[in-house]
Write an enzyme that holds these catalytic residues in place. Structure first.
Site, PDB file in Angstrom:
ATOM      1  N   ASP A  41       1.511  -3.756  -9.551  1.00  0.00           N
ATOM      2  CA  ASP A  41       1.284  -2.767  -8.455  1.00  0.00           C
ATOM      3  C   ASP A  41      -0.226  -2.444  -8.411  1.00  0.00           C
ATOM      4  O   ASP A  41      -1.090  -3.534  -8.761  1.00  0.00           O
ATOM      5  CB  ASP A  41       1.828  -1.459  -9.028  1.00  0.00           C
ATOM      6  CG  ASP A  41       2.066  -0.291  -8.055  1.00  0.00           C
ATOM      7  OD1 ASP A  41       3.508  -0.134  -8.031  1.00  0.00           O
ATOM      8  OD2 ASP A  41       1.346   0.067  -7.116  1.00  0.00           O
ATOM      9  N   TYR A 159       9.554   0.094  10.521  1.00  0.00           N
ATOM     10  CA  TYR A 159      10.026  -0.138   8.918  1.00  0.00           C
ATOM     11  C   TYR A 159      11.398  -0.857   9.047  1.00  0.00           C
ATOM     12  O   TYR A 159      11.497  -1.852   8.278  1.00  0.00           O
ATOM     13  CB  TYR A 159      10.143   1.464   8.592  1.00  0.00           C
ATOM     14  CG  TYR A 159      10.873   1.292   7.076  1.00  0.00           C
ATOM     15  CD1 TYR A 159       9.998   1.108   5.918  1.00  0.00           C
ATOM     16  CD2 TYR A 159      11.977   1.653   6.937  1.00  0.00           C
ATOM     17  CE1 TYR A 159      10.321   1.063   4.735  1.00  0.00           C
ATOM     18  CE2 TYR A 159      12.518   2.013   5.488  1.00  0.00           C
ATOM     19  CZ  TYR A 159      11.555   1.638   4.483  1.00  0.00           C
ATOM     20  OH  TYR A 159      11.972   1.651   2.883  1.00  0.00           O
TER      21      TYR A 159
HETATM   22  N1  LIG Z   1      12.804   6.078  -1.363  1.00  0.00           N
HETATM   23  C1  LIG Z   1      13.825   5.710  -0.609  1.00  0.00           C
HETATM   24  O1  LIG Z   1      14.311   6.513  -0.058  1.00  0.00           O
HETATM   25  C2  LIG Z   1      14.111   4.187  -0.110  1.00  0.00           C
HETATM   26  C3  LIG Z   1      15.005   4.141   0.725  1.00  0.00           C
HETATM   27  C4  LIG Z   1      15.274   2.614   0.922  1.00  0.00           C
HETATM   28  C5  LIG Z   1      14.409   1.655   0.473  1.00  0.00           C
HETATM   29  N2  LIG Z   1      13.245   1.954  -0.261  1.00  0.00           N
HETATM   30  C6  LIG Z   1      12.513   0.950  -0.622  1.00  0.00           C
HETATM   31  O2  LIG Z   1      12.320   0.886  -2.027  1.00  0.00           O
HETATM   32  C7  LIG Z   1      11.059   0.295  -2.448  1.00  0.00           C
HETATM   33  C8  LIG Z   1      10.352   1.058  -3.380  1.00  0.00           C
HETATM   34  O3  LIG Z   1      10.216   2.625  -2.744  1.00  0.00           O
HETATM   35  P1  LIG Z   1       9.988   3.869  -3.701  1.00  0.00           P
HETATM   36  O4  LIG Z   1      10.603   4.933  -2.939  1.00  0.00           O
HETATM   37  O5  LIG Z   1      10.064   3.616  -5.150  1.00  0.00           O
HETATM   38  O6  LIG Z   1       8.348   4.027  -3.325  1.00  0.00           O
HETATM   39  P2  LIG Z   1       7.365   4.586  -4.132  1.00  0.00           P
HETATM   40  O7  LIG Z   1       5.807   4.717  -3.046  1.00  0.00           O
HETATM   41  O8  LIG Z   1       7.372   5.375  -5.223  1.00  0.00           O
HETATM   42  O9  LIG Z   1       6.828   3.062  -4.936  1.00  0.00           O
HETATM   43  C9  LIG Z   1       6.137   2.059  -4.127  1.00  0.00           C
HETATM   44  C10 LIG Z   1       5.168   1.266  -5.060  1.00  0.00           C
HETATM   45  O10 LIG Z   1       4.687   0.232  -4.260  1.00  0.00           O
HETATM   46  C11 LIG Z   1       3.451   0.291  -4.590  1.00  0.00           C
HETATM   47  N3  LIG Z   1       2.686  -0.730  -3.464  1.00  0.00           N
HETATM   48  C12 LIG Z   1       2.509  -0.085  -2.098  1.00  0.00           C
HETATM   49  N4  LIG Z   1       1.837  -1.298  -1.422  1.00  0.00           N
HETATM   50  C13 LIG Z   1       1.480  -2.180  -2.516  1.00  0.00           C
HETATM   51  C14 LIG Z   1       1.009  -3.672  -2.246  1.00  0.00           C
HETATM   52  N5  LIG Z   1       0.486  -4.117  -1.021  1.00  0.00           N
HETATM   53  N6  LIG Z   1       1.019  -4.413  -3.345  1.00  0.00           N
HETATM   54  C15 LIG Z   1       1.649  -3.957  -4.630  1.00  0.00           C
HETATM   55  N7  LIG Z   1       2.302  -2.836  -4.750  1.00  0.00           N
HETATM   56  C16 LIG Z   1       2.238  -1.730  -3.572  1.00  0.00           C
HETATM   57  C17 LIG Z   1       3.032   1.534  -4.288  1.00  0.00           C
HETATM   58  O11 LIG Z   1       1.802   1.685  -5.237  1.00  0.00           O
HETATM   59  C18 LIG Z   1       4.117   2.164  -5.301  1.00  0.00           C
HETATM   60  O12 LIG Z   1       3.593   2.180  -6.583  1.00  0.00           O
HETATM   61  C19 LIG Z   1      10.214   0.175  -1.194  1.00  0.00           C
HETATM   62  O13 LIG Z   1      10.257  -1.365  -0.859  1.00  0.00           O
HETATM   63  C20 LIG Z   1      10.949   1.099  -0.177  1.00  0.00           C
HETATM   64  O14 LIG Z   1      10.736   0.430   1.145  1.00  0.00           O
HETATM   65  C21 LIG Z   1      13.151   3.220  -0.679  1.00  0.00           C
END
Ligand SMILES: NC(=O)c1ccc[n+]([C@@H]2O[C@H](COP(=O)([O-])OP(=O)(O)OC[C@H]3O[C@@H](n4cnc5c(N)ncnc54)[C@H](O)[C@@H]3O)[C@@H](O)[C@H]2O)c1
Length: 275
Positions: A41, A159
């Site tokens: 991360d 997105y």
């Molecule tokens: N939460 C939702 O409702 C949801 C729905 C559909 C898809 N997603 C997808 O699930 C995945 C995780 O989402 P989440 O909700 O846990 O988000 P989150 O923001 O809680 O976690 C995402 C993590 O990715 C890290 N990150 C961001 N940019 C980065 C980079 N350039 N290099 C390395 N790490 C990086 C962040 O520091 C964070 O710790 C994402 O791909 C998101 O698009 C989430």
């Protein structure tokens, strides 16, 4: 943990974006089921804390700082994974960001940043993990897409473009691996509205430039047939299935975990009856 019959016992897993939300739940779940896990991360304090929690529970975990958009770092992370744990069998390419805004108001810089993390990052993860997985005799690649990769959504065009790209990238790489008979399966996961910190990071209020967090519960009450948001563990359980041999005949598939969002709408009939 420490039992000898975990669902991914003896495997080595790499999870990106593992400091928070879905990625953290995936890392903890894979470790609980017997995998040795490398977590990466940008957020080092939170990433180290998740790895420490896994070790406290008797699991094996290593945290590494990584920006998924940087190719040179990918080579190092994969090499360090093989050096420390002797191979690589499971890739969970999960790191992602969401930038909200109407297309006509979106800057090219924001569009590119989102593409860089959500698409370039996924491409680089696959490019660098697959050779290591082949050296390990096969494995499972899991790419985090979204319901936004299955259907459109106003205010989320950029997105959606990234998540749609991930969906078809997964299918094409699945076919390349099948052709190579390398024992590697590739699937995409499509969460709906999941209660994680991502909603507090989304810039909301289109055009207004405000930075108001979005309430996942209110969003789910309005748009998710089951009426509640999912939890990170709900996604981690699906990822565990795709990572384990229980899904050995699945490749190029989409695992949708969305509380019914893509099934359709509820309540329409009731509205008509009242009218
Ligand atoms: N939460 C939702 O409702 C949801 C729905 C559909 C898809 N997603 C997808 O699930 C995945 C995780 O989402 P989440 O909700 O846990 O988000 P989150 O923001 O809680 O976690 C995402 C993590 O990715 C890290 N990150 C961001 N940019 C980065 C980079 N350039 N290099 C390395 N790490 C990086 C962040 O520091 C964070 O710790 C994402 O791909 C998101 O698009 C989430």
């Amino acid at each position: 943990m420490g039992g000898d019959m975990g669902q991914v016992q003896g495997k080595v897993a790499l999870v990106t974006g593992a400091a928070s939300g879905i990625g953290a739940a995936c890392a903890e779940t894979l470790a609980r089921e017997g995998a040795r896990v490398v977590l990466t991360d940008l957020d080092d304090p939170r990433g180290e804390a998740v790895a420490a929690r896994i070790r406290e529970r008797g699991g094996e975990a290593l945290y590494l700082h990584q920006d998924v958009t940087e190719e040179a770092r990918w080579a190092e992370v994969v090499a360090e994974t093989e050096r420390r744990f002797g191979g690589l069998h499971i890739l969970v390419s999960n790191a992602g960001i969401g930038i909200i805004g109407m297309t006509v108001e979106m800057s090219l810089a924001d569009w590119r940043r989102q593409m860089a993390v959500n698409v370039d990052g996924v491409f680089l993860s696959v490019k660098h993990a697959i050779p290591a997985m082949r050296r390990s005799g096969g494995g499972s690649v899991i790419l985090m897409s979204s319901v936004a990769g299955l259907r459109g959504s106003a205010g989320l065009a950029g997105y959606s473009a990234t998540k749609g790209a991930v969906r078809l990238f997964a299918k094409s790489v699945a076919l390349e691996c099948a052709m190579a008979r390398d024992g590697i399966r590739v699937n995409s996961v499509h969460p709906g509205v999941i209660e994680t910190p991502i909603w507090e990071k989304l810039p909301a209020g289109q055009g207004g430039g405000r930075n108001a967090p979005i309430d996942a519960r209110a969003l789910a009450a309005a748009g998710v047939p089951l009426g509640v948001p999912g939890q990170a563990q709900d996604i981690a359980d699906g990822v565990l299935f795709l990572a384990s041999d229980a899904s050995r005949h699945m490749t190029g598939a989409e695992l949708v975990i969305d509380g019914g969002m893509t099934a359709g709408r509820v309540g329409n009939l009731a509205a008509v009856r009242q009218a």
